[in-house]
Enzyme design. Structure first.
Site, mmCIF file in Angstrom:
data_model
loop_
_atom_site.group_PDB
_atom_site.id
_atom_site.type_symbol
_atom_site.label_atom_id
_atom_site.label_comp_id
_atom_site.label_asym_id
_atom_site.label_seq_id
_atom_site.Cartn_x
_atom_site.Cartn_y
_atom_site.Cartn_z
ATOM 1 C CD GLU A 1 -6.568 3.279 6.546
ATOM 2 O OE1 GLU A 1 -6.827 3.126 7.759
ATOM 3 O OE2 GLU A 1 -5.913 2.445 5.878
ATOM 4 C CG HIS B 1 -6.498 0.628 12.444
ATOM 5 N ND1 HIS B 1 -7.252 1.776 12.353
ATOM 6 C CD2 HIS B 1 -5.900 0.480 11.241
ATOM 7 C CE1 HIS B 1 -7.122 2.293 11.151
ATOM 8 N NE2 HIS B 1 -6.296 1.535 10.450
ATOM 9 C CD GLU B 2 -3.191 -2.033 10.666
ATOM 10 O OE1 GLU B 2 -3.611 -2.255 9.512
ATOM 11 O OE2 GLU B 2 -2.877 -0.884 11.057
ATOM 12 C CG MET C 1 0.071 -3.243 4.922
ATOM 13 S SD MET C 1 -0.920 -1.800 4.436
ATOM 14 C CE MET C 1 -2.096 -2.591 3.376
ATOM 15 C CD GLU C 2 -5.024 -2.100 5.525
ATOM 16 O OE1 GLU C 2 -4.072 -1.648 6.210
ATOM 17 O OE2 GLU C 2 -5.664 -1.398 4.721
ATOM 18 C CG ASN C 3 -0.071 -6.808 4.016
ATOM 19 O OD1 ASN C 3 -0.139 -5.927 3.171
ATOM 20 N ND2 ASN C 3 0.828 -6.796 4.982
ATOM 21 C CD GLU D 1 -2.906 1.222 2.332
ATOM 22 O OE1 GLU D 1 -2.777 0.398 3.252
ATOM 23 O OE2 GLU D 1 -3.782 2.080 2.306
ATOM 24 C CG HIS E 1 -7.902 -1.949 7.713
ATOM 25 N ND1 HIS E 1 -8.691 -1.017 7.086
ATOM 26 C CD2 HIS E 1 -6.821 -1.258 8.178
ATOM 27 C CE1 HIS E 1 -8.134 0.184 7.195
ATOM 28 N NE2 HIS E 1 -6.996 0.072 7.862
HETATM 29 N N1 PHE Z 1 -3.232 0.889 5.789
HETATM 30 C C1 PHE Z 1 -2.376 1.027 6.987
HETATM 31 C C2 PHE Z 1 -3.333 1.294 8.144
HETATM 32 O O1 PHE Z 1 -3.877 2.310 8.312
HETATM 33 C C3 PHE Z 1 -1.411 2.157 6.953
HETATM 34 C C4 PHE Z 1 -0.352 2.021 5.905
HETATM 35 C C5 PHE Z 1 -0.449 2.762 4.752
HETATM 36 C C6 PHE Z 1 0.733 1.183 6.107
HETATM 37 C C7 PHE Z 1 0.528 2.668 3.767
HETATM 38 C C8 PHE Z 1 1.715 1.100 5.144
HETATM 39 C C9 PHE Z 1 1.619 1.844 3.990
HETATM 40 O O2 PHE Z 1 -3.669 0.463 8.892
HETATM 41 ZN ZN ZN Z 2 -5.872 1.657 8.478
#
Ligand code: PHE
Ligand code: ZN
Length: 994
Positions: A420, A397-398, A363-365, A221, A401
């Site tokens: 977000e 939070h993650e 990061m929410e992969n 991301e 997502h």
């Molecule tokens: N999407 C992640 C979050 O808010 C933040 C993120 C954005 C991490 C871009 C890495 C790169 O939980």
């Molecule tokens: Zn997020």
């Protein structure tokens, strides 16, 4: 639970801000009296907007594949506000601005992706096989089929490309630094195979595939997947991924990908492989891979439908003892999302990997979250209450997502707040439910005011759904996240919990498996509740913080109480004219005994609505009046309870007496705190004005004399603080916040040409006066809240509350700079049995000049030299210190063996920390600015995202006095004209200068 290290509230704010580098409390204080929350009827005739008196606040065609975005066709759209394009001067190497209005669906989509990674020490080879579907509809006769343009990156070497099984010769495709263009494509569906070579070990940007502590990991991301292979790198391309990973087994025993492990085995030459398959279609930004030497701790969670999910956290072996809190937080999150939103986890495995080198928080992969290690690892000896709380919030939070972001994702990056804002709102509610709702709300509002309001009032101001960007990375902002969450909260406040849940249910019913827009979210909320939310939609299009002006009128004869509300939003870059937005005003009216009186709201037709004792007014015109009946005595209004909208409110004629009354009696804990903040703000601004009138002053003593001459700190103010400190019904965390002054950033907003060191000295003067007069109370609270000898550390609301108030009192006492107090702080520092207390004492000592400071810092370093996360604290404390002449120390830290410029956390602690010191960053000789300018240019050669966050320290330059403005501006000009500057830094620096 208390999430605040009490030493300085402003430090809390700083720390939270870093947690959203993006990227995050008292029991018994729930707003239990907010019984009836029903939308009220708007009465009164809309009139032309009058400018409120302010405190200086002036200012988607044909068939699409099943995975494609659904457009908001049958549903209403958020109204468009007129925009002028916010055009920028050209960058020397020509970065392209992208505009929201230019969104067009892609001519091709991708249904499946098969990736094969051959990980190597020198070269890593990636083979990508894509199943491509046409999305261009019916072509006119004779018209050529559109080209397929795949995104790429300079450091991705194209080795081979084949279409429908035929390798293309050199002249049959076009490849540039940023793109691979394929023409003469076959009709219908076809396969594309792309082979690329990478050097992850050289990738210091930490985007795409890179190495951290010897392990391979990815970050995609927003647009990092193009750093791995040529692809349609946009979130509306949702595909099913199969990933094969091959690596040396001894060095990389653990091989992780998204989804389920399908196959694994040994290969010749000491190598091994694993094949992962993700059954859910996803955008490429959710792709992830990890390969390395990692240890794992596992627990299991049984979902509401009875499925067993394995939860695994992977860390370096020496950190295995520090993952329990994160695992526990994950289980709480999973349970909470089932109970609150009916959302169940959808796979049998959920992995979290901690890495040391990471640009953001986490990061929410899909099923393979990657975390910055500072948001996973915790032990009482190395992590503070604030760290524990942030870990709980970010793990939540993650996890959240998975539904808000992954199952339903964003059509394009302009919609980022869709995932977000909503996910921050969800994590805020999670934290509020796990701990204390009131304390959580206060914390979030403090951060919003001190940082997001500042962003929204400056040159980087943008709507929560931006209109344009050069680098999307620059739009992971407080505005998109935190203000975005406030906008989601507006629906919740207006519709109530049940209405909000209905909207969420409809949102998932309509959009599961799709890439959608903010319009779609609004439509789901509106349709599920059968209400019109057009004026709420304006919040997505307008930048800037709205001003809310309220005047009140009591009519003793008719026993009516009338509120006249006006609103305006100041102009911002590219947006001169703003329309009124929907502001839910949650309120109560206090009678003479301090209790809430019943709210009987009169409608335009004379009907009366009973709102209970806490109601919500729907204010959505430039001006409206609301009249309450049967009000026996003139009440004291408690407005915007729980901070029901992210606005700046001015209540005309609000007196100190009214604020003191609210501070003592308001049933809404947020507004109790707020009343104290308003009192403190008035006092601080008055003293600042007096101190500034005496000319420049850079020493605490002169400033103190001028403040004293201007009346100092009035008895009534001290008395109010004394009452809060002595109130046995109040929780320690709340108390700690209630006796903390508004941050310098927040106050700056009301000061033209501010002198940051002067403002710092004024704040410190007030703290010291309070400490002088409240010493017995402060000392008693320290004693009463001290740990019993041998008491182990617990992260519970009660234990955190004790530490919060104790450490807040100690910080206030330390301002007295008495040898006896300093000695006590040194003893506490030495004897501390947990990091919360240890760092609290140290942060007091670091503000003092002299040998005690140096001794304490040296012994702390010695104790924690093998704990990189603790050393971040050590760096940060020194960097933010306001001890006079500290610039020299900070400069020397850059060369300290503990400091690693290629690690983002290190840069954030040292450089961003320094940027928050009002005294030293803003040193009158410009040495702080020059140091930061040099650092930005150096870091930009390593990591553009980190450098762009650093350059933001200069964005507020227009807030300061003429001399500082000139010096900050000249640093920005120097940066903008620097050869080879990244697009990231260019965008922030050039917008700052506009
Ligand atoms: N999407 C992640 C979050 O808010 C933040 C993120 C954005 C991490 C871009 C890495 C790169 O939980
Ligand atoms: Zn997020």
């Amino acid at each position: 639970m208390l999430l605040i290290r009490s030493s300085q509230l402003s430090k809390l704010i700083r720390a939270r801000h870093i947690s959203f580098l993006p990227n995050a409390l008292i029991r018994g204080l729930q707003s239990s009296k907010s019984s009836c929350v029903s939308p009220a009827v708007l009465i009164g005739k809309p009139e032309k907007l009058q400018q409120p008196k302010q405190q200086r606040l002036s200012s988607r065609f044909t068939p699409c594949s099943a995975q494609m975005a659904t457009a908001a066709t049958d549903i209403e759209e958020i109204p468009e506000i007129q925009h002028e394009e916010h055009k920028l001067p050209p960058h020397p190497t020509g970065p392209q601005q992208k505009f929201r209005k230019d969104y067009a669906p892609p001519p091709y989509t991708i249904s499946t992706v098969h990736l094969n990674f051959i990980l190597g020490e020198e070269t890593t080879t990636v083979t990508s096989r894509l199943h491509v579907l046409p999305n261009y509809g019916l072509l006119e006769e004779g018209a050529a089929r559109p080209a397929l343009q795949l995104d790429g990156r300079k450091d991705v070497k194209l080795v081979r490309v084949a279409v429908a099984g035929n390798e293309l010769a050199a002249g049959q495709y076009m490849v540039t630094e940023k793109q691979l263009t394929l023409n003469n494509l076959p009709p219908g569906e076809f396969e594309v195979e792309v082979v690329t070579e990478l050097r992850p070990q050289d990738n210091s940007t930490l985007e795409g595939l890179y190495k951290s502590s010897g392990n391979f990991c990815t970050q995609c991301e927003a647009e990092g997947f193009r750093g791995i292979t040529f692809f349609l790198d946009r979130p509306d391309i949702m595909a099913k991924y199969t990933t094969r990973i091959e690596a040396d087994e001894a060095n990389y025993p653990v091989l992780l990908g998204n989804g389920n492990l399908k196959e694994s085995g040994k290969l010749e030459g000491g190598r091994h492989y694993a094949v992962w398959e993700d059954p859910f279609p996803k955008p490429c930004y959710l792709f992830a891979l990890v390969a390395g030497k990692l240890s794992m701790k596992e627990r299991s969670f049984t979902t509401c439908s009875g499925r067993e999910v394995a939860l695994r956290i992977f860390v370096q072996e020496n950190n295995l003892g520090k993952v329990d809190h994160a695992l526990e937080s994950l289980i709480k999150s999973m349970k909470w999302d089932e109970e609150t939103f009916g959302l169940e986890y959808d796979l049998d495995l959920f992995n979290i990997v901690a890495v040391d080198d990471f640009n953001m928080g986490a990061m929410e992969n899909k099923s393979l979250n990657i975390f910055n290690s500072r948001l996973v690892l915790a032990s009482p000896e190395t992590a503070t209450d604030l760290d524990y709380s942030r870990i709980e919030g970010v793990v939540g939070h993650e996890y959240f997502h998975n539904w808000t972001g992954n199952r339903v994702t964003c059509r394009d990056w302009f919609q980022l707040t869709l995932k977000e804002g909503l996910t921050v709102f969800r994590d805020q509610e999670f934290t509020a439910d796990m701990n204390s709702r009131a304390v959580k709300r206060i914390e979030d509002v403090m951060m919003l005011r001190s940082s997001q309001f500042t962003e929204d009032a400056g040159p980087m101001s943008h709507p929560i759904r931006p209109e344009s960007y050069i680098k999307m990375d620059n739009f992971y902002t407080l505005t998109v996240y935190e203000k975005g969450a406030e906008v989601v909260r507006l629906y919740d406040t207006l519709l109530g919990k049940e209405g909000f849940r209905k909207g969420m249910d409809l949102y998932f019913k309509r959009h599961d498996g799709h890439a959608v827009t903010c319009d779609d979210f609004l439509a789901a909320m509106a349709d599920a509740n059968n209400v019109n939310l057009d004026t709420l939609g304006r919040w997505y299009s307008q930048a800037g913080t709205p001003n809310l002006h309220v005047s009140t009128l009591y009519d003793a004869a008719s026993k009516t109480y009338t509120l006249t509300c006006k609103q305006n939003t100041p102009p911002s870059a590219g947006q001169d004219i703003k329309l009124p937005v929907l502001i839910p005003i949650k309120l109560g009216l206090l009678g003479p005994d301090g209790a809430d009186v019943p709210l009987r709201l009169r409608g335009p037709d004379g009907s009366v609505t009973d709102l209970g004792t806490t109601g919500v007014l729907r204010f959505e015109e430039a001006e409206s009046t609301f009249t309450f009946e049967g009000v026996e005595v003139e009440p004291v209004p408690s407005l915007l309870r729980g901070f029901s909208a992210p606005v700046k409110m001015h209540v005309e004629g609000q007196t100190d007496e009214q604020l003191l009354f609210l501070l003592a009696h308001d049933s809404d804990p947020f507004n109790r705190w707020e009343a104290g903040q308003r009192l403190a703000r008035k006092l601080l601004l008055k003293l600042y004005a007096a101190a500034a009138a005496g000319g420049g002053a850079d020493n605490a003593k002169d400033v103190g004399e001028r403040c004293a001459a201007a009346g100092g700190v009035p008895d009534a103010f001290v008395g109010a603080y004394r009452a809060v400190l002595g109130d046995e019904t109040l929780d320690g965390s709340f108390k700690a916040m209630a006796v903390s002054l508004p941050t310098g950033n927040e106050l700056m907003d009301a000061i033209e040409g501010a002198d940051p060191p002067l403002l710092h000295h004024v704040r410190m003067y007030v703290v010291k006066q309070l400490a002088l007069q409240l010493r017995p109370e402060l000392e008693a609270l320290v004693a009463a809240n001290d740990d019993k000898p041998g008491e182990p550390y617990h992260f519970t609301a009660a234990a955190c509350a004790h530490r919060a108030i104790k450490n807040r009192c100690l910080a206030m006492l330390s301002s007295l700079e008495e040898p006896e107090i300093t000695q006590m702080l040194l003893n506490r520092f030495k004897d501390a049995t947990n990091m919360t207390d240890e760092i609290a004492a140290l942060s007091c000592l670091v503000e003092l000049a002299g040998p005690d400071r140096d001794v304490a810092l040296a012994s702390f370093y010695d104790k924690f030299k093998d704990e990189p996360l603790v050393l971040l604290k050590w760096l940060g404390l020194q960097a933010t210190s306001n001890a006079p002449g500290n610039v020299a120390l900070v400069k020397s830290l850059v060369d300290h063996p503990a400091f690693n410029v290629t690690n983002p956390n290190n840069c954030y602690s040292l450089f961003l920390g320094f940027g928050r010191s009002p005294v030293n960053f803003h040193a009158a000789d410009g040495s702080g600015y020059a140091f930061m300018g040099d650092a930005v240019l150096r870091v930009d050669t390593i990591n553009h995202q980190v450098a762009a966050r650093m350059v933001s320290a200069f964005t507020t330059w227009r807030q300061y006095d003429k001399e500082r403005q000139a010096m900050m501006r000249s640093q920005l000009e120097r940066i903008v004209s620097h050869p080879g500057l990244s697009e990231n830094v260019f965008e922030i620096a050039s917008k700052s200068l506009k």
